[in-house]
Design a protein around this motif. Sequence first.
Motif, PDB file in Angstrom:
ATOM      1  N   TRP A   1       0.816  -1.217   0.000  1.00  0.00           N
ATOM      2  CA  TRP A   1       0.000   0.000   0.000  1.00  0.00           C
ATOM      3  C   TRP A   1       0.851   1.270   0.000  1.00  0.00           C
ATOM      4  O   TRP A   1       0.361   2.342  -0.342  1.00  0.00           O
TER       5      TRP A   1
ATOM      6  N   HIS B   1      -1.618  -6.524   1.839  1.00  0.00           N
ATOM      7  CA  HIS B   1      -2.731  -6.142   2.720  1.00  0.00           C
ATOM      8  C   HIS B   1      -4.014  -6.652   2.069  1.00  0.00           C
ATOM      9  O   HIS B   1      -4.252  -6.384   0.892  1.00  0.00           O
TER      10      HIS B   1
ATOM     11  N   TRP C   1      -7.259  -5.437   0.096  1.00  0.00           N
ATOM     12  CA  TRP C   1      -6.763  -4.504  -0.930  1.00  0.00           C
ATOM     13  C   TRP C   1      -6.033  -5.226  -2.071  1.00  0.00           C
ATOM     14  O   TRP C   1      -6.132  -4.822  -3.223  1.00  0.00           O
TER      15      TRP C   1
ATOM     16  N   TRP D   1      -3.607  -5.618  13.036  1.00  0.00           N
ATOM     17  CA  TRP D   1      -3.878  -4.325  13.663  1.00  0.00           C
ATOM     18  C   TRP D   1      -5.365  -4.065  13.538  1.00  0.00           C
ATOM     19  O   TRP D   1      -5.924  -4.188  12.451  1.00  0.00           O
TER      20      TRP D   1
ATOM     21  N   GLU E   1      -0.086  -5.683  16.521  1.00  0.00           N
ATOM     22  CA  GLU E   1       0.364  -4.288  16.382  1.00  0.00           C
ATOM     23  C   GLU E   1      -0.514  -3.381  17.226  1.00  0.00           C
ATOM     24  O   GLU E   1      -1.722  -3.314  17.020  1.00  0.00           O
TER      25      GLU E   1
ATOM     26  N   LYS F   1      -1.612   0.444  18.805  1.00  0.00           N
ATOM     27  CA  LYS F   1      -1.627   1.844  18.377  1.00  0.00           C
ATOM     28  C   LYS F   1      -2.448   2.632  19.382  1.00  0.00           C
ATOM     29  O   LYS F   1      -3.531   2.215  19.759  1.00  0.00           O
TER      30      LYS F   1
ATOM     31  N   ASP G   1       5.048  -0.285  15.723  1.00  0.00           N
ATOM     32  CA  ASP G   1       5.045   0.710  14.652  1.00  0.00           C
ATOM     33  C   ASP G   1       5.523   1.998  15.310  1.00  0.00           C
ATOM     34  O   ASP G   1       4.963   2.444  16.311  1.00  0.00           O
TER      35      ASP G   1
ATOM     36  N   HIS H   1       3.095   4.799  16.565  1.00  0.00           N
ATOM     37  CA  HIS H   1       1.887   4.438  17.310  1.00  0.00           C
ATOM     38  C   HIS H   1       1.971   4.687  18.813  1.00  0.00           C
ATOM     39  O   HIS H   1       1.292   4.022  19.593  1.00  0.00           O
TER      40      HIS H   1
ATOM     41  N   HIS I   1       7.339  -1.693  12.277  1.00  0.00           N
ATOM     42  CA  HIS I   1       6.924  -0.874  11.142  1.00  0.00           C
ATOM     43  C   HIS I   1       7.699   0.430  11.266  1.00  0.00           C
ATOM     44  O   HIS I   1       7.497   1.191  12.209  1.00  0.00           O
TER      45      HIS I   1
ATOM     46  N   ASP J   1       0.215   9.398  14.385  1.00  0.00           N
ATOM     47  CA  ASP J   1       0.573   8.344  13.427  1.00  0.00           C
ATOM     48  C   ASP J   1       0.743   8.995  12.053  1.00  0.00           C
ATOM     49  O   ASP J   1      -0.023   8.751  11.130  1.00  0.00           O
TER      50      ASP J   1
ATOM     51  N   ASP K   1       6.419   1.237   6.960  1.00  0.00           N
ATOM     52  CA  ASP K   1       4.978   1.501   6.905  1.00  0.00           C
ATOM     53  C   ASP K   1       4.787   3.010   6.854  1.00  0.00           C
ATOM     54  O   ASP K   1       4.763   3.677   7.872  1.00  0.00           O
TER      55      ASP K   1
ATOM     56  N   ILE L   1      -6.572   6.727   3.316  1.00  0.00           N
ATOM     57  CA  ILE L   1      -5.194   6.384   3.630  1.00  0.00           C
ATOM     58  C   ILE L   1      -4.483   5.710   2.476  1.00  0.00           C
ATOM     59  O   ILE L   1      -3.281   5.637   2.467  1.00  0.00           O
TER      60      ILE L   1
END
Length: 429
Positions: free
Chosen positions: A56, A100, A103, A179, A219, A221, A254, A257, A281, A289, A327, A428
């Motif tokens: 992505w 991902h 997607w 996540w 993950e 956040k 990450d 996060h 990440h 973030d 990421d 995003i």
Amino acid sequence: MNMPISEELIAEANASELAALEDDYGSLGRKLERRGIGLAAVTRRVSEFSVAVPSWGAGRGGTRFAKFPIPGEPTNIHEKLEDCAVINQLGRTTPRVSPHFPWDKVSDYGALREETAALGLGFDAVNSNTFQDQPGQRHSYSTGSLASGIKATRDQAVEHNIECIRIGEQLGAKDLTVWVGDGTNFPGQQDLARSLDRYLDSAAQIYKALPDDWRMLIEHKMFEPAFYSTVISDWGSSILAAQELGPKAKCLIDLGHHAPNVNIEQIVARLHRFGKLGGFHFNDSKYGDDDLDAGSINPHQLFLVFNELVEAELNPREGFRPAYMIDQSHNVTDPIESMLSSAETITACYAKALLVDRSMLHIAQEVNDPMLAFRTLRAAYDLDVTPIVAMARFQAGGAIDTIKTYRASHWRARKAQERAPVGLGAGIV
Ligand code: RM4
Ligand code: MN
Ligand code: MN
């Protein structure tokens, strides 16, 4: 192999850079020799380092306000893989792509794996997505996913994660990164303890579906999309969940996060102490973030993180096999250029961490000499290691100056002729 950039172009570009590189490399070598460090051994370790890129991240990102696509931007997994191949061909540090789902959904994953291998790439951790609704989806994630109060929604989220594992098996992946955006916007909206119970119960069902040699990377956040509470908000919640689930569950950090100014390098050391550091990440942030380019805001923090990772390598405790990935969201740059630049920065921080005089550092710690300890770290941080990173890349067949060579290839302009334009819109990806 089906390499996207012409080898002649890379060779030509390198020919005009090589003399200067050799000069800088030789001078750094003499400096390191005075410190008793052999340059060739460090270059070899740097050349063994790799970090995955996110599928992505190949497209232009956006903010909640707008997205500004560029001509020639990839719009499907095939085009994204092609761009990732460019990054790896020039930079030689990013041989794996992290997909991902949904997607990157396709109908034939065996064919996708072959297509990827022909581009000189493999697959890294598979990411599930239960933070958005997809067209035709039975149950909305507006109430959360793995922690939703609605059982049918939780079941659907579990099922999606298991589907991701099955896809990942066909792609040759070994990790599932989970996540979730689950959380609340209002005090009292959900029972904070029970929502974690529901998460743990759902996560255990996913865990059960993991093949023997797979890991589940949790993950955390702090916030966003939920702005009052998030179910897996911090490394504490993450490690508690990982410990409850079992040995195949690990924590993923990450860098964007956490609360501002949190000591992330200490979190690295803590998670490693308990055998739970599963992956990273990489990105940078100023406020939240932000998904900015790794090391663009705070390269020193990235160095300190790698300092802990090198300590962990030397002291592997219950095994140390971190999955490293970039990421980022590239809102104002060409994503290929950002990922080339970020991979270079990440590798440079690793190289600096390798150059820390570790026995001196440990002595300084033993004898309680804070200034000596600090100056030992700083002596490595202050080194310009770009010649090591460039030499490792050149020796592996990459470009000495990656972005200059990329621009000379006119890749994006050529792709603008072939690829369908991207629609406008926020979001995003
Ligand atoms: C999240 C998190 C995940 C990524 C999504 C797109 O904030 O960083 O790793 O998959 O964004
Ligand atoms: Mn992430
Ligand atoms: Mn994020």
